[in-house]
Enzyme design. Structure first.
Site, mmCIF file in Angstrom:
data_model
loop_
_atom_site.group_PDB
_atom_site.id
_atom_site.type_symbol
_atom_site.label_atom_id
_atom_site.label_comp_id
_atom_site.label_asym_id
_atom_site.label_seq_id
_atom_site.Cartn_x
_atom_site.Cartn_y
_atom_site.Cartn_z
ATOM 1 N N ASN A 199 0.708 -1.161 -0.001
ATOM 2 C CA ASN A 199 -0.056 0.120 -0.007
ATOM 3 C C ASN A 199 0.865 1.156 0.038
ATOM 4 O O ASN A 199 1.795 1.393 0.784
ATOM 5 C CB ASN A 199 -0.670 -0.137 1.389
ATOM 6 C CG ASN A 199 -1.971 1.117 1.127
ATOM 7 O OD1 ASN A 199 -2.667 1.194 0.504
ATOM 8 N ND2 ASN A 199 -1.896 2.074 2.237
ATOM 9 N N GLU A 200 0.729 1.987 -0.826
ATOM 10 C CA GLU A 200 1.377 3.294 -1.201
ATOM 11 C C GLU A 200 2.761 3.112 -0.596
ATOM 12 O O GLU A 200 3.158 3.736 0.367
ATOM 13 C CB GLU A 200 0.649 4.336 -0.109
ATOM 14 C CG GLU A 200 -0.812 4.860 -0.723
ATOM 15 C CD GLU A 200 -1.255 6.003 0.107
ATOM 16 O OE1 GLU A 200 -0.927 6.172 1.198
ATOM 17 O OE2 GLU A 200 -2.140 6.825 -0.398
ATOM 18 N N GLU B 77 -8.045 5.090 -4.274
ATOM 19 C CA GLU B 77 -8.389 5.686 -3.138
ATOM 20 C C GLU B 77 -8.823 7.152 -3.211
ATOM 21 O O GLU B 77 -7.880 7.951 -3.804
ATOM 22 C CB GLU B 77 -7.391 5.716 -1.884
ATOM 23 C CG GLU B 77 -7.050 3.995 -1.425
ATOM 24 C CD GLU B 77 -5.918 4.366 -0.115
ATOM 25 O OE1 GLU B 77 -5.950 5.393 0.383
ATOM 26 O OE2 GLU B 77 -5.366 3.202 -0.204
ATOM 27 N N GLU C 130 -7.441 5.734 12.289
ATOM 28 C CA GLU C 130 -8.353 6.420 11.191
ATOM 29 C C GLU C 130 -9.689 6.320 11.401
ATOM 30 O O GLU C 130 -10.635 6.444 10.215
ATOM 31 C CB GLU C 130 -8.006 5.489 9.685
ATOM 32 C CG GLU C 130 -6.461 5.695 9.584
ATOM 33 C CD GLU C 130 -6.247 5.864 8.357
ATOM 34 O OE1 GLU C 130 -6.555 7.048 7.840
ATOM 35 O OE2 GLU C 130 -5.380 5.397 7.437
ATOM 36 N N HIS D 157 -11.690 9.215 9.750
ATOM 37 C CA HIS D 157 -11.715 9.434 8.476
ATOM 38 C C HIS D 157 -13.069 8.828 7.794
ATOM 39 O O HIS D 157 -13.593 7.755 8.196
ATOM 40 C CB HIS D 157 -10.362 8.458 7.916
ATOM 41 C CG HIS D 157 -10.318 8.838 6.556
ATOM 42 N ND1 HIS D 157 -10.942 8.245 5.570
ATOM 43 C CD2 HIS D 157 -9.292 9.633 5.816
ATOM 44 C CE1 HIS D 157 -10.601 8.671 4.248
ATOM 45 N NE2 HIS D 157 -9.404 9.429 4.667
HETATM 46 C C1 GAL Z 1 -3.956 6.596 2.328
HETATM 47 C C2 GAL Z 1 -3.614 5.150 2.569
HETATM 48 C C3 GAL Z 1 -4.921 4.535 3.303
HETATM 49 C C4 GAL Z 1 -5.369 5.246 4.637
HETATM 50 C C5 GAL Z 1 -5.772 6.798 3.721
HETATM 51 C C6 GAL Z 1 -6.548 7.674 4.623
HETATM 52 O O1 GAL Z 1 -2.752 7.402 2.134
HETATM 53 O O2 GAL Z 1 -3.219 4.308 1.652
HETATM 54 O O3 GAL Z 1 -4.355 3.261 3.932
HETATM 55 O O4 GAL Z 1 -4.791 5.680 5.559
HETATM 56 O O5 GAL Z 1 -4.569 7.429 3.248
HETATM 57 O O6 GAL Z 1 -5.810 8.452 5.683
#
Ligand code: GAL
Length: 691
Positions: free
Chosen positions: A162-163, A320, A368, A371
């Site tokens: 991931n990223e 995302e 998170e 979020h």
């Molecule tokens: C991205 C990441 C996710 C989540 C998202 C929201 O950078 O890939 O796992 O953390 O940000 O904060």
């Protein structure tokens, strides 16, 4: 009209690769929930029209709770439920977040910061990318997953980590240092090569043994810039190696399924995604709005256009974004009604074959939990959920756009090495940023209703020749390849606009020989005698009324002014270069090059770019577009086209077009009105249909 640039690898489009039309869904983390929630999740996914979830991104401790003790029962069950429910799976390897047992077992694989401190467990990406233990254990778990699910009918795509590199791109442990030395030997051959490339004669830095060479870390004074650049390249390559290790395992066991990893194009500095593009079967990108910026949708357009550039012009996938607020900015403002739909369609307009989110269900614990998600804490009664359901319906209505592409007539060249190099310490001004300036140029083109492709700078002359205008905001690090391609492009009739402080150094940050601007001197037909940076916040004026900022240069046209050669379009009226040329142009072959010896305030940049677009014959995508009304066209190979119109303003907007508006299923006969904050997608009538 430009066509698609040729691709480095024949990557499938999302549609062809996954069998989905527009993908709709998000990161799915069932291991955060009890079993009874899983069934409810599938029911809600069906209700919203979700067709793809990225599963198990952070599930390492779920599927391998202790070293070599695997438990796939939960994942088996979830995948079966999703399959039954008609939801396809983008299955992730969990390498972004090694479990606590890994850190205990392999303490030397933990990430070490630039002060040499080994950091502890308790977050994610806490590992060293060069660690052989990390590579071995991620290979083990990827292999187990791939063998088990490689041919599972629900699994249509694979998602590595991931990223990658988001938190741990630059590890400073002894293992990384050793890997760096290996990488340097390959790049420079021997120590003489390294000493030459790094200019170690300066400050007595000559190396006499490889063991002396270190990762640039904490030092009392400034670091060697060539050493830093090599370190950044090494780090990006090292992360790419991690990706490749897993990808190759997946390809072996899951033939025909595309393998990807989610990029952060344009927002994350430390991975050279232009180099990574050919390594993924499908470019996928994550994008989060900068909440503090009321015009953040222009930044969105930039990253979307860059994602498409990295994908070689083919469709890509928004992996995302957020339904509303994030949790990691200082003030996490919520998206306003309709904004999430506009954001989603803005990505799709610019070539994404879908819109996915972090994450499906909003967490009730952990970092998170504040979020936003597709299923908010408040469930089905919430505004966000209603908007998610609406988005699903919209995506079903416009599914026919999948596989079609976008092609601008103007392109901006983008380069990660320039981002790194221009923003190193020891430059004439800290205000000479790279990414912000590129975005500013792109934004002003956006404001004029024009689509600006963002292309990797090592593009060929052949690809360039498909554009009417090329923008090069500040191209400090310039290679012979870029100069050759730009020269051929201009001589062939193209227009080129170059910003200041360009053409100066090679890939080792060494000055190109001769007067400034080095590698671009001949093409631009001028020399720069001196750089004259401004004091913080200072501005200057040009005699054509434009306002400059940050920077001025004392420019000497190489040819007599007014003769067949270089022409001065505007002079500095004040500031350190007062009286000297500020904007210059020169005909070269059949084309035109223009040079700006300062940076501009927004409205002046707008005027400059409007003039350049006009001169190059580039108009807005549709009459009425511009000034906050975004219009982007996607075109299919068979000639069908769709006009996306996104109204970011508070007033209704009118755009000229003909066809069928797909969201309302109404015929548009010349004028389309889009209400404030709304979106429209028009399947355009072909000229022959109108005839
Ligand atoms: C991205 C990441 C996710 C989540 C998202 C929201 O950078 O890939 O796992 O953390 O940000 O904060």
């Amino acid at each position: 009209m430009p066509h698609l640039p040729p691709s480095a690898t024949p990557a499938p489009t999302p549609d062809a690769a996954t069998g989905l039309r527009l993908a709709f869904g998000g990161d799915y983390n069932p291991d955060q929930w009890d079993r009874d929630v899983w069934r409810e999740d599938v029911r809600l996914m069906q209700r919203a029209g979700v067709n793809l979830v990225s599963l198990g991104i952070f599930s390492w401790s779920w599927i391998e709770p202790d070293q070599d003790r695997f438990d796939f029962s939960g994942l088996d069950e979830v995948i079966a439920l999703l399959h039954e429910g008609g939801v396809a799976v983008d299955l992730a390897t969990p390498s972004a977040s090694p479990p606590p047992w890994f850190s205990e077992e392999y303490p030397e694989a933990q990430f070490t910061d630039h002060l040499g401190r080994r950091l502890g467990h308790g977050s994610r990406q806490g590992f060293c990318p060069s660690s052989p233990d990390y590579r071995r254990r991620t290979a083990v778990v990827a292999e187990r997953l791939a063998r088990r699910y490689g041919e599972h009918p629900a699994v249509v795509m694979w998602h590595v980590g991931n990223e990658i590199g988001g938190y741990n791109a630059h590890c400073h442990c002894p293992t990384s240092a050793e890997a760096f030395r290996r990488w340097l030997r390959e790049r420079h051959g021997d120590l003489d090569g390294l000493n030459r490339a790094w200019g170690t004669a300066f400050w007595s830095q000559r190396y006499s043994d490889w063991s002396q060479v270190r990762i640039p870390g904490a030092t009392p004074g400034r670091l060697n810039p060539a050493q830093q650049l090599d370190h950044y390249r090494f780090a990006s390559d090292e992360l790419l190696d991690c990706y490749r290790t897993e990808r190759d395992i997946l390809r072996r066991h899951a033939p025909g399924r595309p393998v990807t990893t989610n990029f952060m194009a344009g927002t994350f500095k430390w991975v050279d995604y232009c180099a990574w593009g050919p390594e993924v079967d499908l470019v996928t990108n994550d994008h989060y709005l900068v909440a503090a910026d009321p015009e953040a949708h222009t930044g969105l357009a930039f990253t979307a256009d860059l994602s498409r550039g990295i994908a070689g012009g083919r469709p890509w996938l928004l992996m995302e974004h957020s339904t509303s607020a994030v949790q990691w900015q200082p003030r996490n403002t919520a998206k306003r009604p309709g904004e999430m739909l506009r954001n989603s369609l803005a990505h799709i307009a610019r070539g994404s074959d879908g819109a996915c989110f972090f994450q499906w269900r909003q967490s009730d614990s952990g970092v998170e939990k504040w979020h936003s998600a597709m299923v908010p804490h408040g469930g089905e009664s919430t505004r966000i959920w209603q908007e998610v359901v609406r988005l699903g319906a919209v995506l079903r209505r416009i599914g026919e756009v999948s596989g079609s592409t976008v092609a601008g007539e103007v392109a901006l060249l983008w380069d990660y090495e320039n981002w790194w190099a221009l923003e190193l310490g020891g430059r004439p001004s800290v205000d000479l940023g790279y990414a912000a300036e590129a975005e500013a140029w792109h934004r002003e083109v956006w404001r004029q209703g024009v689509v600006c492709d963002v292309l990797p700078a090592d593009v060929s002359a052949d690809v360039l020749s498909r554009y009417r205008l090329i923008l090069l905001p500040s191209h400090y690090l310039t290679t012979p390849g870029t100069v050759g391609a730009l020269t051929a492009y201009v001589h062939g009739g193209g227009h080129l606009l170059v910003g200041p402080f360009s053409g100066l150094v090679d890939r080792d940050d060494r000055l190109h020989p001769g007067p400034y601007p080095g590698a671009l001197r001949d093409l631009l037909g001028l020399t720069v005698d001196e750089f004259l940076p401004l004091r913080e916040g200072a501005t200057l004026t040009l005699d054509n009324g434009l306002t400059g900022r940050v920077w001025a240069e004392a420019v000497l046209p190489a040819d007599p002014v007014g003769a067949a050669g270089t022409v001065v379009d505007a002079r500095f009226s004040d500031g350190p270069a007062a009286g000297g040329p500020a904007l210059l142009r020169r005909r070269a072959g059949a084309g035109l090059v223009r040079y700006a010896a300062t940076r501009f305030e927004d409205s002046s940049l707008r005027a400059l770019l409007a003039g350049a677009l006009d001169e190059a014959g580039v108009g807005s995508t549709a009459p009425g577009a511009g000034d906050g009304v975004e219009a982007v066209r996607r075109t299919a190979e068979d000639g069908r086209s769709w006009l996306f119109v996104l109204n970011h303003t508070d007033d209704a907007a009118e755009v000229a077009c003909r066809g069928v508006e797909l969201l309302s299923n109404t015929t548009v006969t010349g004028r389309l009105t889009v209400a404030a904050g709304e979106v429209a997608v028009v399947r355009e009538s072909r000229t022959s249909d109108v005839g």
